[in-house]
Motif scaffolding. Structure first.
Motif, PDB file in Angstrom:
ATOM      1  N   LEU B 385       0.711  -1.254   0.095  1.00  0.00           N
ATOM      2  CA  LEU B 385      -0.043  -0.098   0.030  1.00  0.00           C
ATOM      3  C   LEU B 385       0.773   1.293   0.003  1.00  0.00           C
ATOM      4  CD1 LEU B 385      -2.862  -1.046   2.187  1.00  0.00           C
ATOM      5  CD2 LEU B 385      -2.774  -1.284  -0.112  1.00  0.00           C
ATOM      6  N   HIS B 386       0.186   2.432  -0.453  1.00  0.00           N
ATOM      7  CA  HIS B 386       1.027   3.699  -0.664  1.00  0.00           C
ATOM      8  C   HIS B 386       1.896   3.648  -1.616  1.00  0.00           C
ATOM      9  CE1 HIS B 386       1.964   7.776   0.101  1.00  0.00           C
ATOM     10  NE2 HIS B 386       3.050   7.414   0.252  1.00  0.00           N
ATOM     11  N   ALA B 387       3.131   3.011  -1.319  1.00  0.00           N
ATOM     12  CA  ALA B 387       4.038   3.041  -2.361  1.00  0.00           C
ATOM     13  C   ALA B 387       4.607   1.528  -2.567  1.00  0.00           C
ATOM     14  CB  ALA B 387       5.070   3.991  -2.046  1.00  0.00           C
ATOM     15  N   ARG B 388       4.943   1.109  -3.836  1.00  0.00           N
ATOM     16  CA  ARG B 388       5.362  -0.092  -3.811  1.00  0.00           C
ATOM     17  C   ARG B 388       6.526  -0.048  -4.739  1.00  0.00           C
ATOM     18  NH1 ARG B 388       2.327  -5.547  -6.340  1.00  0.00           N
ATOM     19  NH2 ARG B 388       3.340  -7.065  -4.702  1.00  0.00           N
ATOM     20  N   GLY B 389       7.829  -0.734  -4.534  1.00  0.00           N
ATOM     21  CA  GLY B 389       8.786  -0.803  -5.388  1.00  0.00           C
ATOM     22  C   GLY B 389       9.612   0.415  -5.198  1.00  0.00           C
ATOM     23  N   PRO B 390      10.298   0.862  -6.109  1.00  0.00           N
ATOM     24  CA  PRO B 390      11.436   2.073  -6.203  1.00  0.00           C
ATOM     25  C   PRO B 390      10.496   3.081  -5.988  1.00  0.00           C
ATOM     26  CG  PRO B 390      11.686   0.829  -8.218  1.00  0.00           C
ATOM     27  CD  PRO B 390      10.698   0.217  -7.601  1.00  0.00           C
ATOM     28  N   MET B 391      10.739   3.947  -4.729  1.00  0.00           N
ATOM     29  CA  MET B 391       9.779   5.177  -4.336  1.00  0.00           C
ATOM     30  C   MET B 391      10.612   6.357  -4.781  1.00  0.00           C
ATOM     31  SD  MET B 391       8.839   4.438  -0.339  1.00  0.00           S
ATOM     32  CE  MET B 391       8.076   5.865  -0.047  1.00  0.00           C
ATOM     33  N   GLY B 392      10.107   7.382  -5.712  1.00  0.00           N
ATOM     34  CA  GLY B 392      10.685   8.750  -5.895  1.00  0.00           C
ATOM     35  C   GLY B 392       9.970   9.762  -5.204  1.00  0.00           C
ATOM     36  N   ILE B 393      10.495  10.860  -5.264  1.00  0.00           N
ATOM     37  CA  ILE B 393      10.134  11.913  -4.306  1.00  0.00           C
ATOM     38  C   ILE B 393       8.688  12.221  -4.299  1.00  0.00           C
ATOM     39  CG2 ILE B 393      10.330  13.993  -5.954  1.00  0.00           C
ATOM     40  CD1 ILE B 393      11.740  15.290  -3.329  1.00  0.00           C
ATOM     41  N   ASN B 394       7.909  11.784  -5.427  1.00  0.00           N
ATOM     42  CA  ASN B 394       6.482  12.077  -5.297  1.00  0.00           C
ATOM     43  C   ASN B 394       5.737  10.785  -4.387  1.00  0.00           C
ATOM     44  OD1 ASN B 394       6.531  13.883  -7.451  1.00  0.00           O
ATOM     45  ND2 ASN B 394       5.841  12.372  -8.999  1.00  0.00           N
ATOM     46  N   ASP B 395       6.461  10.032  -3.987  1.00  0.00           N
ATOM     47  CA  ASP B 395       5.928   8.917  -3.271  1.00  0.00           C
ATOM     48  C   ASP B 395       5.857   9.555  -1.534  1.00  0.00           C
ATOM     49  OD1 ASP B 395       5.111   7.044  -4.919  1.00  0.00           O
ATOM     50  OD2 ASP B 395       7.008   6.538  -5.185  1.00  0.00           O
ATOM     51  N   LEU B 396       6.577  10.713  -1.504  1.00  0.00           N
ATOM     52  CA  LEU B 396       6.469  11.412  -0.138  1.00  0.00           C
ATOM     53  C   LEU B 396       5.380  12.395  -0.159  1.00  0.00           C
ATOM     54  CD1 LEU B 396      10.332  11.992   0.731  1.00  0.00           C
ATOM     55  CD2 LEU B 396       8.720  10.065   1.550  1.00  0.00           C
ATOM     56  N   THR B 397       4.503  12.304  -1.022  1.00  0.00           N
ATOM     57  CA  THR B 397       3.319  13.242  -0.998  1.00  0.00           C
ATOM     58  C   THR B 397       1.984  12.191  -0.786  1.00  0.00           C
ATOM     59  OG1 THR B 397       2.791  13.463  -3.139  1.00  0.00           O
ATOM     60  CG2 THR B 397       4.375  14.868  -2.550  1.00  0.00           C
ATOM     61  N   THR B 398       0.923  12.784  -0.200  1.00  0.00           N
ATOM     62  CA  THR B 398      -0.528  12.174  -0.216  1.00  0.00           C
ATOM     63  C   THR B 398      -1.432  13.549  -1.173  1.00  0.00           C
ATOM     64  OG1 THR B 398      -2.154  11.663   1.047  1.00  0.00           O
ATOM     65  CG2 THR B 398      -0.950  13.221   1.956  1.00  0.00           C
ATOM     66  N   TYR B 399      -2.444  13.655  -0.881  1.00  0.00           N
ATOM     67  CA  TYR B 399      -3.441  14.135  -1.573  1.00  0.00           C
ATOM     68  C   TYR B 399      -4.641  14.968  -0.851  1.00  0.00           C
ATOM     69  CZ  TYR B 399      -6.128   9.847  -2.177  1.00  0.00           C
ATOM     70  OH  TYR B 399      -6.774   8.735  -2.355  1.00  0.00           O
ATOM     71  N   LYS B 400      -5.101  15.990  -1.444  1.00  0.00           N
ATOM     72  CA  LYS B 400      -6.500  16.164  -0.974  1.00  0.00           C
ATOM     73  C   LYS B 400      -7.123  16.323  -1.980  1.00  0.00           C
ATOM     74  CE  LYS B 400      -4.817  20.734   1.016  1.00  0.00           C
ATOM     75  NZ  LYS B 400      -5.258  21.976   1.480  1.00  0.00           N
ATOM     76  N   TYR B 401      -8.705  16.596  -1.769  1.00  0.00           N
ATOM     77  CA  TYR B 401      -9.715  16.995  -2.823  1.00  0.00           C
ATOM     78  C   TYR B 401      -9.874  18.604  -2.565  1.00  0.00           C
ATOM     79  CZ  TYR B 401     -10.070  12.171  -4.076  1.00  0.00           C
ATOM     80  OH  TYR B 401     -10.126  10.715  -4.550  1.00  0.00           O
ATOM     81  N   LYS B 402      -9.924  19.114  -3.653  1.00  0.00           N
ATOM     82  CA  LYS B 402     -10.175  20.714  -3.395  1.00  0.00           C
ATOM     83  C   LYS B 402     -11.612  20.760  -4.189  1.00  0.00           C
ATOM     84  CE  LYS B 402      -5.941  23.272  -3.568  1.00  0.00           C
ATOM     85  NZ  LYS B 402      -4.950  24.089  -4.291  1.00  0.00           N
ATOM     86  N   VAL B 403     -12.690  21.125  -3.744  1.00  0.00           N
ATOM     87  CA  VAL B 403     -13.921  21.190  -4.171  1.00  0.00           C
ATOM     88  C   VAL B 403     -14.559  22.351  -4.406  1.00  0.00           C
ATOM     89  CG1 VAL B 403     -16.463  20.062  -3.909  1.00  0.00           C
ATOM     90  CG2 VAL B 403     -14.388  18.904  -3.237  1.00  0.00           C
ATOM     91  N   TYR B 404     -14.686  22.916  -5.461  1.00  0.00           N
ATOM     92  CA  TYR B 404     -15.426  24.275  -5.781  1.00  0.00           C
ATOM     93  C   TYR B 404     -16.849  24.421  -6.195  1.00  0.00           C
ATOM     94  CZ  TYR B 404     -10.278  25.493  -6.569  1.00  0.00           C
ATOM     95  OH  TYR B 404      -8.861  25.779  -6.305  1.00  0.00           O
ATOM     96  N   GLY B 405     -17.494  24.737  -5.218  1.00  0.00           N
ATOM     97  CA  GLY B 405     -18.743  24.942  -5.543  1.00  0.00           C
ATOM     98  C   GLY B 405     -19.661  26.273  -5.851  1.00  0.00           C
ATOM     99  N   GLU B 406     -20.710  26.286  -5.933  1.00  0.00           N
ATOM    100  CA  GLU B 406     -21.403  27.680  -6.474  1.00  0.00           C
ATOM    101  C   GLU B 406     -22.833  27.496  -5.528  1.00  0.00           C
ATOM    102  OE1 GLU B 406     -20.460  28.417 -10.960  1.00  0.00           O
ATOM    103  OE2 GLU B 406     -21.667  26.608 -10.582  1.00  0.00           O
ATOM    104  N   GLY B 407     -22.672  27.248  -4.395  1.00  0.00           N
ATOM    105  CA  GLY B 407     -23.694  27.213  -3.382  1.00  0.00           C
ATOM    106  C   GLY B 407     -24.482  25.657  -3.344  1.00  0.00           C
ATOM    107  N   GLN B 408     -23.751  24.793  -3.975  1.00  0.00           N
ATOM    108  CA  GLN B 408     -24.715  23.354  -3.978  1.00  0.00           C
ATOM    109  C   GLN B 408     -24.829  22.744  -2.388  1.00  0.00           C
ATOM    110  OE1 GLN B 408     -21.911  24.307  -6.076  1.00  0.00           O
ATOM    111  NE2 GLN B 408     -22.118  23.270  -7.871  1.00  0.00           N
ATOM    112  N   ILE B 409     -26.140  22.169  -2.371  1.00  0.00           N
ATOM    113  CA  ILE B 409     -26.440  21.718  -1.010  1.00  0.00           C
ATOM    114  C   ILE B 409     -26.944  20.301  -1.661  1.00  0.00           C
ATOM    115  CG2 ILE B 409     -26.622  23.544   0.163  1.00  0.00           C
ATOM    116  CD1 ILE B 409     -29.886  23.213  -0.197  1.00  0.00           C
ATOM    117  N   ARG B 410     -26.998  19.409  -0.740  1.00  0.00           N
ATOM    118  CA  ARG B 410     -27.753  17.978  -0.806  1.00  0.00           C
ATOM    119  C   ARG B 410     -29.232  17.952  -0.441  1.00  0.00           C
ATOM    120  NH1 ARG B 410     -23.884  12.850   0.426  1.00  0.00           N
ATOM    121  NH2 ARG B 410     -25.305  11.967  -0.962  1.00  0.00           N
TER     122      ARG B 410
END
Lengths: 410, 410
Positions: B385-410
């Motif tokens: 999991l997370h990183a498998r095999g040779p690890m480059g510098i990108n494998d030292l990052t994770t991510y977030k989701y940025k969500v851009y709305g215009e007033g959306q509700i559920r």
């Protein structure tokens, strides 16, 4: 336990090489079998319901437990929808050629054997089984003991369908020893189990995280904030705040704390109070809030609590920096929103708040595999590694590098 | 310990928002500072060397420990090369718009606080520090006690360079309590530490994995196989086998077991023996091998051993299925190779062998961040999991989701 897990691991290599066509056919057969055997499943569900009554389960829990023909049809439909998802195994994630001519492909593959630990709702049994199967993973399922009879019936129906297709029933099974001791053993079997996904209360998740030697992807709490910046659209902000808190207060992506800029507090707080009063929301506020509207005090502990109820803490801040600092201190890294028309404030918030999902001008309630468009949801990860936020079926895969050479040596 | 880690975590949010320009300038200053202070570092390294002599360290270990001006220049150069890598933070990994108009961006971000536990070579201190800094992560470093003086001098030089740029020295530091107890504490501090990367012997890695509540990305053993299929190019196969075993026998991507098809064993084994004899490789073989060439018996235990030495076990198999079954049983999921011109055999092997890197017609020695073209290597992950095999510098990052709305509700 060890023999059971050995069988599971051995079955994993069979499953990893099945084509999407075969997997989808089997999933549709499983869906048919669930519907065909609904009388049997309902019969067993009755035992759980009776036991639940004897144990005075709350009406909410009883409702989550209850199965009838239409609910079983919905379970089957969910399995069919998982079958219809795009094949998650074998996607080429990246590919390149090195200077010396090695052709490298980074390809998605199943993780292996996945243990999923969850509570009460029996539909999770068929959902989790189908998600694991579609992604080529062996599923070891451990549901809540309240739903034991229902889960056993569902698992039996699924296993019969597997065997009718010539597949080992070890591909999808309930953990034979579902006691706390059984779980404690399972989570230390890193020789056979590749991933544990615990979904449930804080105590369960802490227990699994503290004792597992198998990697864990947690589905932990959500202490989510919505911050109304001074440049927000006021009417829209009230609608979003109400939605984030009240549409379904008992879920992890609901708002627990509302943060309001001091410059607009005098105008906004009375409007917010009127709107939340109409939803019977219990409001608590910090000192500044209490000076403007009549609410009880929000304590340090309140700001640190995931209510999972129609209760809301309110905090007044000087500016976006103070809002971010508050979220950094109390947030659980799940979902955080800023409501504003100010571009720089929005970007600052989106960039500096460390959470799985950061929103501008939308309700935190959208943190969900379905709402994100993932088709079916494995859950919402509060891990930072492997998968973060809404988990789709692709998050049940890992990868390997395939390297094509022509005799290269170092 | 807790206060130290609190400072580290607080520093993480400063670092996460630094621009690539600033990070690169600081890294180049660190490189300059290492060169400028090489006399100081060498002076401290002498203490370690003297201590090593008193403790009768092997000449190989003494050589890994030793620093002189040119080695420090190489350390500085590695830091400059890390500065020159493409910015790993802020990459948009995916992006889409949902049906209701939410614009979602999946963006790479730093992981947070990373603890790296490693052994002897002092250059790992500056490498790991630079990789973490470039990827926006706070580095907590714990090197081998043999290199304690050298590591302290290097860390001090780096911290001075950070402070000269107005940055907190908590961004890069040595774990204050480097004892086994100190490590045991660190790996349970999931409140402050986001990832532990242990690099070293099996005992260390097992200890960390079994006791950590912080997620772990392991750099575990490599028990790698090379399988010469009957349709291999024989001359090329011998060259690759020699390279995989002998070019550097002490590393994790070196071959430990050679598998040969029975149909070609009579022709190939004597040729292989001649070639390996010329490299003074100690050969061991199963029964079938011993009937053809004069070698000692390879036991069950041999097939399960990562020699890390110029020793090789040989196994004769009926076909690709038996080769895959052997690898499934004994392989460590690191790097596995098939040598063949047969398309179906190659594809079967690449698809069915579960390892971080699977090769056709190339040496397993290429499993390496540099050889893969990642520029700088964090290590080689044996996690799934997370990183498998040779690890480059990108494998030292994770991510977030940025969500851009215009007033959306559920």
């Amino acid at each position: 336990m060890e023999n059971y897990l050995k069988e599971a691991k051995a079955a994993a290599s069979t499953l990893a090489t099945l084509s999407g066509e075969v997997k989808n056919r089997v999933l549709n057969k499983i869906a048919d079998a669930l519907v065909e055997n609904s009388a049997l499943i309902i019969e067993h569900n009755k035992f759980d319901m009776e036991e639940g009554e004897r144990n005075n389960l709350s009406s909410a829990l009883m409702d989550r437990l209850y199965l009838d023909e239409s609910r079983i049809e919905a379970m089957a439909q969910a399995v069919r929808e998982i079958a219809a998802l795009k094949e998650p195994v074998g996607r080429i994630l990246e590919g390149w050629v090195t200077d010396n001519g090695l052709r490298i492909e980074k390809v998605s593959i199943p993780i292996g054997v996945i243990g999923i630990i969850y509570e009460s709702r029996p539909n999770v049994t068929s959902d989790a089984a189908a998600l694991c199967f579609k992604s080529g993973n062996v599923a070891i399922l451990k549901g809540g003991k309240e739903a034991q009879q229902s889960n056993e019936a569902i698992a039996k129906v699924i296993q019969k369908a597997l065997e009718a297709e010539g597949l080992p029933k070890a591909l999808i099974s309930l953990l034979p020893d579902g006691s706390r001791e059984g779980v404690a053993k399972l989570i230390k079997m890193d020789k056979y189990v590749d991933l544990i996904i615990p979904r449930g209360g804080e105590a369960l998740i802490r227990f699994v995280n503290d004792n597992a030697t198998v990697p864990v992807v947690k589905h932990d709490k959500g202490l989510c904030h919505t911050y109304i910046h001074k440049d927000a659209d006021f009417d829209e902000a009230i609608k979003i705040a109400i939605n984030a808190k009240c549409q379904r207060p008992g879920v992890c992506n609901a708002m627990e704390t509302l943060i309001v800029d001091e410059a607009i507090a005098k105008e906004m707080l009375p409007k917010l109070k009127a709107a939340f009063d109409a939803e019977s929301t219990k409001l608590l506020g910090d000192d500044a809030t209490q000076k403007i509207i009549d609410v009880d005090a929000a304590t340090e502990e309140d700001f640190d609590t995931e209510y999972l109820a129609n209760t809301l803490s309110i905090k007044v801040v000087k500016d976006v920096d103070e809002a971010i600092a508050h979220i950094r201190r109390y947030g659980s890294g799940h979902s955080e929103a800023i409501l504003t028309n100010n571009h720089r404030a929005a970007e600052k918030f989106l960039n500096e708040v460390d959470a799985a999902c950061v929103y501008v001008n939308a309700s935190t309630r959208f943190t969900d595999g379905g709402a994100f468009g993932f088709g079916a949801e494995v859950g919402i990860s509060t891990n930072k590694l492997h998968a973060r936020g809404p988990m789709g079926i692709n998050d049940l895969t890992t990868y390997k590098y395939k390297v094509y050479g022509e005799g290269q040596i170092r």
